[in-house]
Write a protein that holds these residues in place. Structure first.
Motif, PDB file in Angstrom:
ATOM      1  N   GLU A  52       0.831  -1.210   0.000  1.00 50.87           N
ATOM      2  CA  GLU A  52       0.000   0.000   0.000  1.00 50.87           C
ATOM      3  C   GLU A  52       0.864   1.259   0.000  1.00 50.87           C
ATOM      4  N   GLY A  53       0.454   2.247  -0.788  1.00 48.37           N
ATOM      5  CA  GLY A  53       1.154   3.519  -0.860  1.00 48.37           C
ATOM      6  C   GLY A  53       0.329   4.651  -0.274  1.00 48.37           C
ATOM      7  N   THR A  54       0.756   5.883  -0.530  1.00 48.42           N
ATOM      8  CA  THR A  54       0.161   7.060   0.116  1.00 48.42           C
ATOM      9  C   THR A  54      -1.322   7.229  -0.197  1.00 48.42           C
ATOM     10  N   ALA A  55      -1.709   7.025  -1.443  1.00 47.27           N
ATOM     11  CA  ALA A  55      -3.098   7.266  -1.844  1.00 47.27           C
ATOM     12  C   ALA A  55      -3.995   6.058  -1.640  1.00 47.27           C
ATOM     13  N   PHE A  56      -3.439   4.941  -1.200  1.00 50.85           N
ATOM     14  CA  PHE A  56      -4.208   3.695  -1.162  1.00 50.85           C
ATOM     15  C   PHE A  56      -5.472   3.808  -0.317  1.00 50.85           C
ATOM     16  N   GLU A  57      -5.338   4.309   0.905  1.00 45.80           N
ATOM     17  CA  GLU A  57      -6.467   4.286   1.835  1.00 45.80           C
ATOM     18  C   GLU A  57      -7.600   5.188   1.375  1.00 45.80           C
ATOM     19  N   VAL A  58      -7.287   6.383   0.884  1.00 44.86           N
ATOM     20  CA  VAL A  58      -8.370   7.276   0.453  1.00 44.86           C
ATOM     21  C   VAL A  58      -9.043   6.727  -0.797  1.00 44.86           C
ATOM     22  N   ILE A  59      -8.275   6.117  -1.703  1.00 45.16           N
ATOM     23  CA  ILE A  59      -8.875   5.522  -2.897  1.00 45.16           C
ATOM     24  C   ILE A  59      -9.762   4.338  -2.501  1.00 45.16           C
ATOM     25  N   ARG A  60      -9.286   3.502  -1.589  1.00 56.89           N
ATOM     26  CA  ARG A  60     -10.086   2.357  -1.142  1.00 56.89           C
ATOM     27  C   ARG A  60     -11.414   2.816  -0.548  1.00 56.89           C
TER      28      ARG A  60
END
Length: 311
Positions: A52-60
């Motif tokens: 997982e990278g920086t944008a992963f959580e918000v995109i998920r």
């Protein structure tokens, strides 16, 4: 008044593979050893899932807002990586349950020319040139850094998105008055124009669409799955124009923090922001230690911290 704000849905997000996943080791090979070595490495690791990278959580979390009857968020991958990476990337999307099925892979060529082709509303990337070109083309865009050291609370389905004001949500007009004429002139100007809505900045249209999604998920108690925050160096009396502008746009925010000269990171960590956007690199660098943060290239010297407020 026409301020080029359109509420049409879905929100279309373009995200680079390096913003979505941790590909720093592979990217170093790409930069230092070239495409051939990079391709060989990707083929060697083809069965390994990407981290997982920086944008992963918000995109998920944004994609989780979709259901069988309603597509509110659409995501396309815009990657300078080689087509060989696409196999590993899409395998990782499937593993993590991310319904991402479209994308562009350009083997080192800029992806900014494809932002318009994809009709992107928000572009997240680690490449400064692509971000600047996407902004120039009219999309909201930000350059992301490494993932934060602190992980957000996973036990909620909220999506908490936080913005700076001037030169991000709003135009750079007031920032430029401060830069050219100083704080006193800025405060006089903002008092005089307190009820005159500001023009939108690079994230104005994105905010309009996000507010539409927020409204769809609004419960009777006034709480939505989308939580919008504003953390700004403005304070009273310069905050009044912010409130009147948001009213005029029909884009209420859930919380606003008028922090003056205080560092923003503590406020963002308390909010539990899943992503934060600011045009001043020093604010972004501080925030990135505790929350995912993106730099929106703007009118300020990246080494100069600008505080448009009285202390």
């Amino acid at each position: 008044m026409d301020r080029n704000l359109s509420p049409d849905l879905p929100i279309v997000i373009g995200v680079s593979t390096r913003a979505l996943f941790d590909l720093e080791e592979e990217h170093a090979v790409f930069k230092n050893q070239g495409v051939a070595a990079y391709t060989a490495l990707q083929r060697e690791r083809e069965e390994e899932l990407l981290k997982e990278g920086t944008a992963f959580e918000v995109i998920r979390r944004l994609l989780a807002l979709n259901d069988q009857d309603r597509r509110l968020i659409d995501v396309a991958v815009l990657s300078q990586n080689s087509p060989d990476l696409s196999l590993r990337a899409f395998k990782s999307f499937e593993h993590y349950g991310l319904p991402i099925r479209r994308g562009s892979f350009t083997s080192g060529r800029p992806v900014a020319p494809f932002v318009k082709a994809w009709n992107i509303d928000l572009f997240l990337s680690n490449d400064d040139k692509d971000v600047r070109e996407a902004l120039a083309g009219g999309a909201a865009a930000a350059k992301l850094g490494p993932p934060p050291c602190v992980q957000c609370d996973p036990h909620t389905d909220e999506v908490r998105i936080v913005f700076d004001g001037d030169s991000v949500l709003f135009s750079e007009e007031s920032d430029l008055i401060f830069k050219e004429h100083g704080l006193d002139t800025f405060l006089v100007h903002e008092r005089e124009y307190a009820k005159v809505p500001m023009n939108p900045g690079p994230f104005g249209n994105f905010l309009q669409k996000l507010a539409k999604v927020r409204e769809i998920f609004m419960r009777p108690d006034g709480v939505s799955k989308i939580r919008i925050g504003l953390v700004t160096a403005r304070n009273a009396p310069a905050h009044a124009r912010v409130i009147h502008t948001l009213r005029d746009w029909g884009t209420p925010v859930d919380e606003i923090h008028l922090v003056g000269s205080a560092p923003k990171a503590g406020f963002l960590q308390a909010i539990g922001a899943h992503i934060f956007f600011d045009d001043q690199k020093k604010h972004v660098d501080g925030a990135a230690e505790v929350v995912p943060a993106g730099h929106v290239p703007g009118p300020h010297d990246p080494e100069e911290l600008v505080i448009v407020a009285e202390n």
